[in-house]
Design a protein around this motif. Structure first.
Motif, PDB file in Angstrom:
ATOM      1  N   VAL A 147      30.917  -8.238 -21.169  1.00 28.70           N
ATOM      2  CA  VAL A 147      30.751  -9.575 -20.593  1.00 28.70           C
ATOM      3  C   VAL A 147      31.351 -10.630 -21.514  1.00 28.70           C
ATOM      4  O   VAL A 147      31.340 -10.502 -22.737  1.00 28.70           O
ATOM      5  CB  VAL A 147      29.263  -9.896 -20.316  1.00 28.70           C
ATOM      6  N   ASN A 148      31.904 -11.675 -20.916  1.00 29.23           N
ATOM      7  CA  ASN A 148      32.485 -12.791 -21.671  1.00 29.23           C
ATOM      8  C   ASN A 148      32.393 -14.052 -20.821  1.00 29.23           C
ATOM      9  O   ASN A 148      31.752 -14.069 -19.766  1.00 29.23           O
ATOM     10  CB  ASN A 148      33.933 -12.485 -22.068  1.00 29.23           C
TER      11      ASN A 148
ATOM     12  N   SER B 171      25.222  -5.403 -13.849  1.00 31.59           N
ATOM     13  CA  SER B 171      25.216  -4.661 -15.122  1.00 31.59           C
ATOM     14  C   SER B 171      23.816  -4.617 -15.722  1.00 31.59           C
ATOM     15  O   SER B 171      23.351  -3.569 -16.187  1.00 31.59           O
ATOM     16  CB  SER B 171      26.185  -5.309 -16.115  1.00 31.59           C
TER      17      SER B 171
ATOM     18  N   LEU C  54      27.514  -4.180 -19.989  1.00 32.66           N
ATOM     19  CA  LEU C  54      27.138  -5.451 -20.614  1.00 32.66           C
ATOM     20  C   LEU C  54      27.960  -5.739 -21.856  1.00 32.66           C
ATOM     21  O   LEU C  54      28.130  -6.897 -22.248  1.00 32.66           O
ATOM     22  CB  LEU C  54      25.649  -5.434 -20.964  1.00 32.66           C
TER      23      LEU C  54
ATOM     24  N   GLN D  64      28.429  -9.992 -11.618  1.00 24.93           N
ATOM     25  CA  GLN D  64      28.719  -8.837 -12.472  1.00 24.93           C
ATOM     26  C   GLN D  64      27.642  -8.663 -13.535  1.00 24.93           C
ATOM     27  O   GLN D  64      27.215  -7.536 -13.826  1.00 24.93           O
ATOM     28  CB  GLN D  64      30.086  -9.006 -13.134  1.00 24.93           C
ATOM     29  N   ILE D  65      27.210  -9.775 -14.112  1.00 23.96           N
ATOM     30  CA  ILE D  65      26.151  -9.699 -15.120  1.00 23.96           C
ATOM     31  C   ILE D  65      24.857  -9.186 -14.492  1.00 23.96           C
ATOM     32  O   ILE D  65      24.152  -8.354 -15.073  1.00 23.96           O
ATOM     33  CB  ILE D  65      25.928 -11.086 -15.764  1.00 23.96           C
TER      34      ILE D  65
ATOM     35  N   THR E  16      33.150 -13.693 -17.121  1.00 20.67           N
ATOM     36  CA  THR E  16      32.376 -12.747 -16.319  1.00 20.67           C
ATOM     37  C   THR E  16      31.553 -13.494 -15.273  1.00 20.67           C
ATOM     38  O   THR E  16      30.912 -14.504 -15.575  1.00 20.67           O
ATOM     39  CB  THR E  16      31.433 -11.938 -17.218  1.00 20.67           C
TER      40      THR E  16
END
Length: 472
Positions: A350-351, A362, A347, A358-359, A354
């Motif tokens: 993340v940006n 995670s 985490l 993926q979030i 992302t």
């Protein structure tokens, strides 16, 4: 186990799960409804009062609950908690000012604290340590369910039938829990303590007040590096020192500070604090990131925590059952914080680019680790304490759990600052560091908790007297 006994056990567990769910739900359900509540009651100037009053009294009640249960019996204390909670919920619904709402929330917090501690003390009364695992796992997962359901239910009810109903829905659930608990939960006829430690109770409460206020009001009324913040910490330290000095020599203190000398019990407090700190960090960061970076609406952002919550529920049940089968306390505790650390690391990267997938993955890893830890903290505190201090050790573990959430909210709120864009490394860097510290402390956990039904029953008889009612 015959059919009657199975029905009684199932009735007790369902009653405990319902009780913990509504208590945990009310810690979060007000969050999305509060803007409309403040508008309706003309109370934007005192917006934080209903939050702070509930948090303060719930924290105090949680800490003192073990000692009160030792005096009046766990069933009576549990019933009182549900009744107080339900009555105060009605008072909240009828409040016609923000001050009245804050006062009723304070009373509701007392009931919520009694219920929360009472659930886990009751499990310790009914089941031997290894058998507790699966029940602790299932019941602890109510925290995760409430963390998602609270904001969603609060927003939905407020937008449809009005904010009063977020409190009124507690009443039928409370009645159902009360019926199940009074019908199926055995009580104890003997009291293990002849009188309540009044002086210790007052000092413990006085210590908690400035400690909770220091972190819950930071960012709203004062900054981290300010005289009020440090003044409150100093006051808490002075009162806490006085509490330790008085309670350490008392035969039956309400806060048995000598438990800190037991490594296993201290490790359970660290586990409870660390896991809740990380949970609140995730609950704070993920919805805000979804809104500000991914462009989701407020309602949609609430759904962003669902992968973490579902994984938390699975992790809690998995860990509880694994503990029941293997008894490997240290290995499971260490694994929980390693998984939390991996989730925090993922985490932290993340940006804006992302992907949602993926979030979700995670946050699910992160939530699974938190869930794994949940049943272990209370079991470690209970099995590490002397038989007559099991209830008090449970209350202390839950106190550190709640305090971890309070500090986690404040610390990660400060790390996020004005925007969540680019704040992930700061927020989850704190989480990684804390998970690493907790991982080291888990060396204090015992490798194995053996099965010991005979010895547990003997200890239970010693605590409660020869007339104790048999387990369901």
């Amino acid at each position: 186990m015959d059919q009657r006994t199975k029905r009684a056990s199932a009735g007790v567990i369902v009653g405990l799960m319902l009780s913990l769910f509504i208590a945990a739900l009310d810690a979060t359900v007000v969050s999305t409804a509060m803007p409309k509540i403040a508008s309706a009651l003309s109370g934007f100037g005192r917006y934080t009062w209903p939050f702070t009053s509930y948090l303060l009294t719930c924290t105090i009640a949680t800490l003192l609950c073990g000692g009160i249960a030792a005096r009046i019996g766990h069933k009576k204390m549990f019933v009182i908690g549900i009744l107080v909670f339900a009555g105060a919920s009605l008072g909240c619904a009828l409040a016609n000012s923000i001050e009245a709402l804050a006062a009723m929330r304070a009373v509701q917090g007392i009931g919520g604290g009694f219920v929360e501690s009472g659930v886990f003390i009751t499990i310790a009364e009914l089941f031997e340590p290894r058998e507790r695992g699966k029940y602790m796992g299932a019941i602890s997962s109510m925290y995760g369910l409430a963390s998602v359901a609270g904001p969603l239910v609060g927003g939905l009810i407020t937008d449809t039938v009005g904010w009063h109903w977020i409190f009124l829905v507690n009443l039928p659930i409370s009645v159902a829990a009360l019926v199940l608990v009074t019908r199926f939960l055995p009580g104890t006829s003997a009291r293990s303590e002849s009188r309540l430690d009044v002086r210790g109770s007052i000092l413990a409460s006085a210590t908690v007040v400035p400690l909770v206020l220091a972190f819950s009001l930071t960012g709203d009324l004062f900054t981290w590096w300010s005289a009020p913040f440090f003044g409150l910490l100093v006051a808490a330290a002075v009162l806490g020192t006085l509490l330790v000095a008085i309670e350490k020599n008392r035969e039956k203190p309400i806060v048995p500070v000598r438990l800190f000398a037991r490594k296993q019990v201290s490790a359970s407090f660290v586990l409870s604090f660390g896991a809740q700190f990380l949970l609140l960090a995730g609950i704070m960061f993920i919805p805000r990131f979804a809104q500000e970076v991914l462009g989701l609406s407020s309602a949609e952002s609430a759904y962003a925590t669902i992968p973490m919550t579902l994984a938390l529920i699975i992790g809690s049940n998995t860990s509880g059952r694994l503990f029941g089968k293997t008894g490997r306390m240290r290995a499971l505790s260490r694994t929980a914080f390693m998984v939390m650390g991996l989730g925090s690391l993922a985490l932290g990267f993340v940006n804006a680019e992302t992907s949602v997938v993926q979030i979700a993955v995670s946050s699910a890893v992160f939530g699974f680790g938190i869930g794994m830890s949940m049943p272990l903290g209370n079991i470690a505190a209970q099995t590490g304490a002397e038989p007559h201090n099991i209830g008090k050790a449970t209350s202390m573990a839950l106190f550190f759990r709640g305090f971890g959430g309070t500090i986690g909210t404040a610390a990660c709120g400060a790390a996020v600052g004005a925007s969540s864009i680019g704040s992930a490394p700061s927020v989850f860097g704190i989480c990684i560091a804390l998970a690493a510290i907790c991982l080291l402390v888990m060396a204090w956990m015992p490798k194995m908790i053996e099965r010991g039904r005979a010895s547990w029953q003997e200890e239970r008889t010693t605590r409660n007297g020869e007339d104790s009612v048999a387990q369901p």
